[in-house]
Design an enzyme around this catalytic site. Structure first.
Site, mmCIF file in Angstrom:
data_model
loop_
_atom_site.group_PDB
_atom_site.id
_atom_site.type_symbol
_atom_site.label_atom_id
_atom_site.label_comp_id
_atom_site.label_asym_id
_atom_site.label_seq_id
_atom_site.Cartn_x
_atom_site.Cartn_y
_atom_site.Cartn_z
ATOM 1 N N GLU A 230 -0.006 -1.044 5.893
ATOM 2 C CA GLU A 230 1.076 -0.479 6.718
ATOM 3 C C GLU A 230 0.903 1.021 6.891
ATOM 4 O OE1 GLU A 230 4.953 1.009 8.032
ATOM 5 O OE2 GLU A 230 3.798 1.606 6.284
ATOM 6 N N ASP B 218 0.842 -1.201 0.000
ATOM 7 C CA ASP B 218 0.000 0.000 0.000
ATOM 8 C C ASP B 218 0.874 1.247 0.000
ATOM 9 O OD1 ASP B 218 0.838 -0.492 2.690
ATOM 10 O OD2 ASP B 218 -0.805 0.745 3.461
HETATM 11 N N1 BES Z 1 8.715 3.175 5.352
HETATM 12 C C1 BES Z 1 8.041 3.808 6.414
HETATM 13 C C2 BES Z 1 8.729 3.696 7.755
HETATM 14 C C3 BES Z 1 10.017 4.446 7.870
HETATM 15 C C4 BES Z 1 10.075 5.766 7.501
HETATM 16 C C5 BES Z 1 11.098 3.825 8.390
HETATM 17 C C6 BES Z 1 11.259 6.455 7.622
HETATM 18 C C7 BES Z 1 12.280 4.498 8.520
HETATM 19 C C8 BES Z 1 12.359 5.820 8.121
HETATM 20 C C9 BES Z 1 6.654 3.238 6.570
HETATM 21 O O1 BES Z 1 6.065 2.863 5.381
HETATM 22 C C10 BES Z 1 5.767 4.303 7.177
HETATM 23 O O2 BES Z 1 5.642 5.355 6.650
HETATM 24 N N2 BES Z 1 5.179 3.983 8.299
HETATM 25 C C11 BES Z 1 4.237 4.818 8.931
HETATM 26 C C12 BES Z 1 3.609 3.989 10.016
HETATM 27 C C13 BES Z 1 2.444 4.601 10.675
HETATM 28 C C14 BES Z 1 1.317 4.855 9.725
HETATM 29 C C15 BES Z 1 2.002 3.740 11.834
HETATM 30 C C16 BES Z 1 4.915 6.055 9.505
HETATM 31 O O3 BES Z 1 6.053 5.978 10.004
HETATM 32 O O4 BES Z 1 4.313 7.123 9.433
HETATM 33 ZN ZN ZN Z 2 5.379 4.934 4.438
#
Ligand code: BES
Ligand code: ZN
Length: 466
Positions: free
Chosen positions: A153, A88
């Site tokens: 996610e 997603d």
């Molecule tokens: N890929 C990111 C997580 C991430 C971002 C890891 C920057 C390391 C550095 C992931 O897809 C993401 O954006 N996760 C969300 C999770 C949330 C919706 C619970 C986030 O971090 O905002």
């Molecule tokens: Zn993300």
């Protein structure tokens, strides 16, 4: 390995064509209108995984978006790697700021531009391609593989917890491998060993029970937009600290070793500010930028709305105002605890003139992963071989809530092997993936699978000796 690496090299163009196809599916999980695209995306991935030689490919429904599962389990003495990724993507707005359409991947310079290029379709694709190469060239893999690719996610992995709980046997593995984070900088491969968590709420402020004429009534009632802005402005003090009582109570202090290690990483506040287009940086006093990003909790207003925002003017004193507010949390904070503190605090500062409701949206726990494990050692060697450089260790500010759940529910650690870059515009217009990192990622993934069995075996020997 040589044959395999040359196969990877000669197939670069095809990888790009295939990834472009995957990126063309607008799998925006948060918008109901994209539900059919979510299904189409799951089907695309399932079909692709099957065509590479993965077995037991299944599209498994959840109360939300489906999870794609597949495996290859024909290496009886080797460890089992559970590869996780998400298909997603975040919404694309504001659309007018994209230089090329978000779902028509375009190569400009050394980058591939599209929503999901870096986060996370491009990164999950890396592993599919290394698996494909092994199966094509050798007809076998050095390890057992299980893959789960989820579609929620970006909206907090709401149904994944239950899915993992209900399928612990199916998902049983020795370690988790995730590529959904970034390298420290271009040309600096990295192992990430810490992620922040999240607590997300929505605030609804109600003043009068219907919109009022701002001339007839303005001056006699508290405008809910003003009340909300006053509340939000009070959430930080002049030192950039969050004013909520006990907000920092459970924060794990930074060890001297980590602080010293962070200092060794090349960083310039001036260049960083320039890259972000801000005149000056802002943050909690007493901490460096990397510390503020990686090991300190924060509070952000993610959106604020109410009243009239269409064309022209409307002299209205609105009935309601809203805001979305989220906290990034760090070890050893808990997402439920912080949400409760936030709710209590907002209620306590609500002026008597308005009614304040706080709705919990979603949360996720922060994670620290061990750095001496065989998985991480395999990743270090693989990155060095894949990128020609030793990796650095870093933490990151983003969140992947399932990491902690894998540890809790399956008892296994995660290796965070990110191939993105911090400035690839994830969640923003003009997201891109650096193509050298894409190809380097595929090589690294292949080396990882190759290096892991020996390191894993040694670990077992050491364990039995004890
Ligand atoms: N890929 C990111 C997580 C991430 C971002 C890891 C920057 C390391 C550095 C992931 O897809 C993401 O954006 N996760 C969300 C999770 C949330 C919706 C619970 C986030 O971090 O905002
Ligand atoms: Zn993300």
């Amino acid at each position: 390995m040589e044959k395999l690496l040359s196969f990877l090299d000669t197939n670069r163009d095809r990888y790009l064509t295939e990834l472009t196809e995957l990126l063309a599916i607008p799998s925006v999980s948060s918008q109901a209108s994209h539900k059919p695209d979510m299904d189409r995306c799951a089907q695309w991935i399932a079909r692709h995984a099957g065509s590479l030689g993965m077995n037991n490919v299944q599209i498994m429904p959840t109360p939300g978006h489906s999870i794609v599962y597949c495996d290859w389990l024909h290496a009886p003495d080797a460890p089992t790697v559970l590869i996780y990724g998400h298909y997603d993507v975040q919404p694309v707005d504001p659309l007018n700021l994209w230089e090329t359409p978000p779902f028509e991947a375009a190569v400009r310079g050394e980058n591939l531009y599209a929503r999901g290029a870096s986060d996370d379709k491009g990164q999950l694709f890396v592993h599919l391609k290394s698996i494909e190469a092994y199966l094509k060239i050798h007809g076998t893999l050095p390890v057992n593989i299980k893959m789960i690719l989820e579609g929620e996610e970006e909206i907090g992995s709401e149904n994944l917890d239950n899915f993992v709980k209900d399928h612990t046997d199916m998902l049983k593995a020795d370690l988790v491998l995730i590529s959904d984070s970034s390298m420290y900088a271009k040309g600096v491969p990295s192992i990430c060993y810490g992620l922040r968590g999240l607590s997300y709420v929505e605030i609804e402020v109600t003043g009068p029970d219907h919109d009022l004429h701002s001339g007839s009534f303005g001056g006699s009632v508290h405008n809910p937009i003003q009340a909300l802005c006053e509340m939000i402005a009070s959430l930080h003090d002049k030192n950039g600290k969050v004013t909520i009582k006990d907000f920092y109570a459970d924060v794990l202090p930074l060890s001297k070793l980590e602080r010293d290690e962070f200092k060794k990483l090349k960083h310039s506040d001036k260049t960083y500010a320039k890259e972000l287009g801000v005149k000056e940086l802002y943050g909690e006093k007493g901490y460096s930028t990397l510390e503020r990003l990686w090991v300190r909790p924060t509070l952000e207003c993610n959106g604020i709305w109410g009243g009239y925002i269409d064309e022209g003017t409307k002299t209205v004193l609105p009935s309601k105002a809203f805001a979305k507010v989220s906290c990034r949390i760090v070890p050893n904070q808990s997402s439920t605890k912080i949400s409760k503190l936030l709710e209590k605090h907002l209620k306590s500062i609500a002026p008597k003139t308005v009614d304040v409701k706080v709705r919990f949206l979603h949360g996720g726990e922060p994670a620290i992963t061990p750095i001496g494990s065989p998985g991480v050692r395999a990743a270090v060697i693989a990155l060095e071989k894949g990128f020609g450089k030793k990796p650095v260790y870093q933490r990151e500010g983003g969140s992947i809530p399932i990491v902690v759940q894998f540890k809790k529910l399956l008892g296994i650690d995660t290796v965070l092997l990110g191939f993105g870059l911090p400035d690839e515009n994830a969640h923003s217009p003009n997201e891109f993936l650096n193509l050298e990192n894409f190809y380097g990622g595929i090589r690294t993934s292949a080396h990882f699978l190759d290096e892991l069995p020996a390191l894993w075996k040694n670990r077992s020997k050491k364990k039995t000796k004890k």
